[in-house]
Design an enzyme around this catalytic site. Structure first.
Site, PDB file in Angstrom:
ATOM      1  N   GLU A  94      -4.476   7.631  -4.822  1.00  0.00           N
ATOM      2  CA  GLU A  94      -4.743   6.919  -6.076  1.00  0.00           C
ATOM      3  C   GLU A  94      -6.131   7.297  -6.591  1.00  0.00           C
ATOM      4  OE1 GLU A  94      -4.202   2.715  -5.582  1.00  0.00           O
ATOM      5  OE2 GLU A  94      -2.154   2.916  -4.856  1.00  0.00           O
TER       6      GLU A  94
ATOM      7  N   ARG B 212       0.865  -1.185   0.000  1.00  0.00           N
ATOM      8  CA  ARG B 212       0.000   0.000   0.000  1.00  0.00           C
ATOM      9  C   ARG B 212       0.899   1.231   0.000  1.00  0.00           C
ATOM     10  NH1 ARG B 212      -3.379  -2.738  -1.609  1.00  0.00           N
ATOM     11  NH2 ARG B 212      -5.528  -3.047  -0.893  1.00  0.00           N
TER      12      ARG B 212
ATOM     13  N   HIS C 154      -1.267   0.550 -10.027  1.00  0.00           N
ATOM     14  CA  HIS C 154      -1.876  -0.413  -9.109  1.00  0.00           C
ATOM     15  C   HIS C 154      -2.458  -1.612  -9.874  1.00  0.00           C
ATOM     16  CE1 HIS C 154      -3.836  -0.791  -4.873  1.00  0.00           C
ATOM     17  NE2 HIS C 154      -3.491  -1.976  -5.366  1.00  0.00           N
TER      18      HIS C 154
END
Length: 325
Positions: A266, A237, A284
């Site tokens: 994000e 993360r 991601h």
């Protein structure tokens, strides 16, 4: 009367069709305006939610009176307010393990791309700058035979370690909450304290869950412990690494490079990272392969159905809440 399920993000079309056959389905669509307002309206009479990538907490779930389960098409669950879900006795399910190998593949993709300057050299070639034999400015780092430090030897961390040990003859160091002797033994992996790992590893892969202990786990102090040729990879993360400290370490050549799939914010729209040629930035995509996302959607569907049918699902995050009443 059919139970109601709210789909709060894009999901696999076949899974959506299966849901629509079995339940009354409401789909949250960003094109229809404020997403949180839509969720707040639709959860009033919903029995289940399925999706990923949305912040779900009291602000958009407070109207729910019949909600039994949120089935997340993900492993991570830091975007769900667990304390609130526990108070409301709402079960949270996730999809671990099915994405282990795909995410480990991506970690090594980042590692090798950063080590050999793949993105910047790709641009360099396409811009017509390859006019003679490459010089030291284009040189990268060897991966084989080097020391790989894994922070978090869970399923994904162990899969990354296997790739390093068996595929690249790397020496494996690992830091974990506690030693994992069975996993480590087959990889000849050495357990060590975090600071020791940071000092010794040539390549460092962060593969921990985000929690109070791991937030900003890697910051200025930790970067100062690393070797100047160190490469750090983050597939956990974004908030596990202090992004400002990372940018400074990269700008000042305190470390050689970084490979990132996750960020503090994000989607990442603007960042100093975009102006650095010693960082690889991906959007991601750790689990983003066709087959893995399909498996995740299928598992999330089954978790949801199990709860709504009064059965115990395979994967529960807040296990203190029973699915069976």
């Amino acid at each position: 009367m059919k139970k109601k399920v709210v789909v709060f993000s894009q999901i696999d079309l076949e899974i959506l069709e299966k849901l629509q056959e079995k339940y009354q389905v409401s789909i949250i669509n960003p094109k229809n305006g404020d997403v949180n307002a839509q969720i707040l309206k639709e959860v009033k009479d919903a029995n289940g939610l399925i999706g990923a990538g949305r912040l779900l907490n009291e602000s958009n779930l407070s109207s729910a009176t019949q909600l039994k389960v949120i089935s997340s098409v993900s492993v991570g669950y830091d975007n769900y307010d667990l304390n609130y879900l526990n108070q409301q006795k709402i079960l949270l399910c996730n999809t671990p393990h099915v994405l282990t190998e795909s995410t480990a593949d991506l970690a090594f993709t980042l590692l090798m791309s950063a080590a050999r300057k793949v993105p910047s050299l790709d641009v360099w070639v396409k811009n017509g700058e390859w006019k003679r034999t490459v010089g030291v400015g284009q040189f990268g780092l060897d991966v084989h035979g080097k020391t790989l430090g894994i922070i978090g030897l869970g399923h994904i961390g162990a899969a990354i370690a296997r790739r390093g040990f068996y595929g690249f003859n790397m020496n494996i160091l690992y830091h974990n909450r506690k030693p994992k002797l069975e996993v480590a033994q087959s990889l000849n992996a050495e357990y060590c304290e975090l600071n020791d790992l940071l000092k010794r590893a040539d390549f460092i892969v962060v593969a921990v869950d985000l929690n109070a202990e791991s937030k900003a786990l890697i910051s200025e102090k930790e970067f100062n412990l690393m070797q100047k040729h160190a490469v750090i990879i983050n597939i956990s993360r974004g908030s596990v690494i202090d992004e400002i400290a990372l940018i400074e370490a990269l700008k000042n050549k305190r470390i050689f490079a970084a490979g990132l799939d996750v960020y503090e914010t994000e989607p990442l729209q603007s960042s100093e990272l975009f102006h650095l040629d010693n960082v690889v930035t991906l959007p991601h995509i750790g689990s983003a392969t066709t087959s893995t996302r399909k498996k995740m959607a299928e598992l999330a569907y089954q978790n949801l159905v199990d709860v709504l049918e009064g059965k115990q699902p395979q994967y529960i995050v807040n296990k203190e809440i029973s699915a069976i009443e």
